[in-house]
Write a protein that holds these residues in place. Structure first.
Motif, PDB file in Angstrom:
ATOM      1  N   ALA A 163     -29.827  58.767 -18.052  1.00 13.28           N
ATOM      2  CA  ALA A 163     -28.952  58.676 -16.881  1.00 13.28           C
ATOM      3  C   ALA A 163     -29.228  59.815 -15.906  1.00 13.28           C
ATOM      4  CB  ALA A 163     -27.496  58.682 -17.316  1.00 13.28           C
ATOM      5  N   ALA A 164     -29.437  61.017 -16.435  1.00 19.13           N
ATOM      6  CA  ALA A 164     -29.751  62.151 -15.578  1.00 19.13           C
ATOM      7  C   ALA A 164     -31.080  61.940 -14.856  1.00 19.13           C
ATOM      8  CB  ALA A 164     -29.800  63.434 -16.411  1.00 19.13           C
ATOM      9  N   GLU A 165     -32.045  61.370 -15.560  1.00 16.13           N
ATOM     10  CA  GLU A 165     -33.350  61.090 -14.943  1.00 16.13           C
ATOM     11  C   GLU A 165     -33.220  60.090 -13.803  1.00 16.13           C
ATOM     12  OE1 GLU A 165     -37.584  60.948 -14.390  1.00 16.13           O
ATOM     13  OE2 GLU A 165     -36.298  62.376 -15.436  1.00 16.13           O
ATOM     14  N   MET A 166     -32.489  58.994 -14.034  1.00 15.59           N
ATOM     15  CA  MET A 166     -32.330  57.975 -12.997  1.00 15.59           C
ATOM     16  C   MET A 166     -31.509  58.508 -11.822  1.00 15.59           C
ATOM     17  SD  MET A 166     -34.073  55.325 -13.852  1.00 15.59           S
ATOM     18  CE  MET A 166     -35.258  56.527 -14.480  1.00 15.59           C
ATOM     19  N   SER A 167     -30.571  59.395 -12.114  1.00 16.59           N
ATOM     20  CA  SER A 167     -29.795  60.016 -11.040  1.00 16.59           C
ATOM     21  C   SER A 167     -30.687  60.911 -10.182  1.00 16.59           C
ATOM     22  CB  SER A 167     -28.648  60.837 -11.638  1.00 16.59           C
ATOM     23  OG  SER A 167     -28.041  61.657 -10.667  1.00 16.59           O
ATOM     24  N   THR A 168     -31.521  61.712 -10.841  1.00 20.14           N
ATOM     25  CA  THR A 168     -32.415  62.611 -10.116  1.00 20.14           C
ATOM     26  C   THR A 168     -33.382  61.828  -9.228  1.00 20.14           C
ATOM     27  OG1 THR A 168     -32.275  64.246 -11.893  1.00 20.14           O
ATOM     28  CG2 THR A 168     -34.124  64.456 -10.369  1.00 20.14           C
ATOM     29  N   ASP A 212     -18.089  56.248  -5.552  1.00 17.49           N
ATOM     30  CA  ASP A 212     -17.908  56.322  -4.115  1.00 17.49           C
ATOM     31  C   ASP A 212     -19.226  56.413  -3.361  1.00 17.49           C
ATOM     32  OD1 ASP A 212     -18.669  58.834  -4.893  1.00 17.49           O
ATOM     33  OD2 ASP A 212     -16.971  59.897  -3.992  1.00 17.49           O
ATOM     34  N   GLY A 213     -20.356  56.209  -4.067  1.00 18.66           N
ATOM     35  CA  GLY A 213     -21.659  56.321  -3.438  1.00 18.66           C
ATOM     36  C   GLY A 213     -22.190  57.737  -3.393  1.00 18.66           C
ATOM     37  N   GLY A 214     -21.381  58.699  -3.870  1.00 20.56           N
ATOM     38  CA  GLY A 214     -21.815  60.086  -3.912  1.00 20.56           C
ATOM     39  C   GLY A 214     -22.654  60.377  -5.141  1.00 20.56           C
ATOM     40  N   ASP A 215     -22.908  61.656  -5.365  1.00 24.21           N
ATOM     41  CA  ASP A 215     -23.743  62.068  -6.490  1.00 24.21           C
ATOM     42  C   ASP A 215     -23.137  61.631  -7.821  1.00 24.21           C
ATOM     43  OD1 ASP A 215     -25.511  63.230  -4.749  1.00 24.21           O
ATOM     44  OD2 ASP A 215     -24.712  65.262  -4.999  1.00 24.21           O
ATOM     45  N   PHE A 216     -23.997  61.305  -8.757  1.00 29.40           N
ATOM     46  CA  PHE A 216     -23.618  60.988 -10.135  1.00 29.40           C
ATOM     47  C   PHE A 216     -22.965  62.222 -10.744  1.00 29.40           C
ATOM     48  CE2 PHE A 216     -25.202  61.008 -14.633  1.00 29.40           C
ATOM     49  CZ  PHE A 216     -24.438  59.944 -15.097  1.00 29.40           C
ATOM     50  N   ARG A 217     -21.704  62.091 -11.216  1.00 27.27           N
ATOM     51  CA  ARG A 217     -20.962  63.269 -11.645  1.00 27.27           C
ATOM     52  C   ARG A 217     -19.705  62.847 -12.406  1.00 27.27           C
ATOM     53  NH1 ARG A 217     -19.481  61.571  -6.758  1.00 27.27           N
ATOM     54  NH2 ARG A 217     -17.357  61.919  -5.981  1.00 27.27           N
TER      55      ARG A 217
END
Length: 405
Positions: free
Chosen positions: A372-377, A385-390
């Motif tokens: 998930a972190a890889e795909m987010s990066t 809300d369309g913002g950063d994965f968090r």
């Protein structure tokens, strides 16, 4: 009531020496039903019925994990549990307690902050829960000489009827409407600090009923009244001092696991998890890194719009769960035998595949928080809300019971 931060995100997704009290926990693990074993010399076998639609094969016995739990293979994490892999359930010791006003409290113990006591009671060790003494996140109890817990505060209303009505066929999430099946009052929390223990210890002690003993003994045959018990209960019997709860399938670092899901601090999340809505858990921190001092929770990734279809080997996510009738296959962070930062309290990272990822065919079933972190990066996963994965403030109580592989 949720604070404004939680409310904002809820709107974005649609609105959503200790002793056992009455019985000594078994000291050795027992798996009641494992399902079909593999052929001699085969390292794989057919997955048991409860998980077969999502996984067709798992590790056969004997396995390396029997020599060392960190190796490949099945591991019973919660050794007080009798696990039925065919049914997807775990039978646990049922503990008896009461509130100060005398009302009965029936609960389970799944985790402690003391390693020796965890070994003694056959439950998970979670040192990070020690950081849970924040606001109302932890309540207090004393243990009488008869072994009965007396809780200083906190009650649960089990009368509400669990309901999740999906949105239209082309947009089932967020749900059209939802209602948690049980609701804790402003002071209820499963995290309990034991005041009269010589050791400073916090227990994870989810409440499964506040009905009378006579009412619950009428449910020993498995015909449970959901208006009196937690929605995950499939059988409860004070006479036998046991309660059986349904398990949830998920993944951690590419390994399938089964866990309980008992509380959530948001009403939509609680409804989707069939858990007790627990406002007091909003006092747990959620924005720190997993191993930071002061962080009592670990991360859990909940995919929103993963692939759908029961025959799709990449099926995953809330849209799939609302349309295909199976679980969302959440992705948990560290658990015992894999990492040091396990906690039954999980801070939720909603994961939304971007339109670009979908168009390019990049969606797949993720089984590790690292994926998930890889795909987010790479820009292919965003938050609600369309913002950063968090992490967005949702916290769920999901004690790990069984590592499948």
């Amino acid at each position: 009531m949720p604070n404004l931060g939680f409310t904002k995100f809820a709107l974005a997704i649609g609105g959503s020496a200790l002793v056992a009290a009455t019985a000594v926990a078994p000291v050795s693990a027992e798996v009641v039903k494992r399902g079909k074993e593999g052929r001699p010399l085969s390292e794989i076998r057919e997955a048991p019925a409860s998980i077969y639609p999502d996984l067709h094969t798992i590790v056969a016995q004997p396995s390396p994990s029997e020599v060392k739990p960190e190796f490949l293979g099945p591991v019973v994490m919660m050794k007080s549990a009798h696990i039925d892999l065919e049914a997807g359930t775990a039978e646990l010791p049922l503990r008896k307690g009461k509130l100060k006003d005398g009302r009965p409290v029936w609960f389970i113990i799944t985790d402690t902050t003391d390693e020796n006591l965890s070994n003694l009671h056959g439950v998970n060790y979670s040192p990070k829960m020690a950081y849970g003494l924040t606001g109302n996140a932890t309540r207090h109890a004393t243990i009488g000489k008869d072994g009965v817990f007396t809780f200083n505060t906190g009650s649960v209303d089990f009368k509400p009827v669990l309901s999740v009505v999906p949105g239209p066929a082309d947009a089932p999430f967020p749900p059209k409407s939802f209602q948690p099946g049980s609701v804790g009052d402003a002071t209820y929390t499963p995290m309990v600090y034991v005041d009269n223990s010589a050791k400073s210890v916090i227990l994870n002690a989810p409440v499964v009923s506040m009905a009378s003993e006579a009412e619950l003994n009428a449910m020993c045959d498995g015909n449970v009244d959901k208006s009196k018990v937690h929605d995950k209960v499939v059988k409860i019997c004070p006479r036998d001092e046991t309660v059986t709860l349904s398990l949830t399938l998920g993944f951690t670092f590419d390994k399938p696991i089964q866990y309980l899901s008992t509380e959530a601090n948001n009403p939509l999340v609680a409804s989707l998890e069939n858990a007790t809505y627990t406002p007091a858990m909003q006092d747990l921190p959620f924005a720190l890194e997993d191993a930071s001092p002061g962080e009592s929770a670990e991360r859990i990734v909940v995919v929103v719009n993963g692939p759908t279809g029961l025959d799709n080997p990449h099926r995953q996510g809330l849209v799939s769960a609302l349309t295909d009738g199976r679980g969302p296959l959440n992705i948990l962070g560290g658990i015992p035998t894999i990492n040091l930062d396990y906690s039954p309290m999980w801070r939720l990272f909603p994961a939304v595949w971007t339109d670009e990822a979908i168009k390019k065919g990049y969606r797949y079933r993720m089984t590790s928080a690292l994926q998930a972190a890889e795909m987010s990066t790479r820009g292919y996963l965003k938050s609600l809300d369309g913002g950063d994965f968090r992490a967005v403030g949702f916290v769920v109580n999901c004690p790990v019971v069984y590592r499948i592989n």
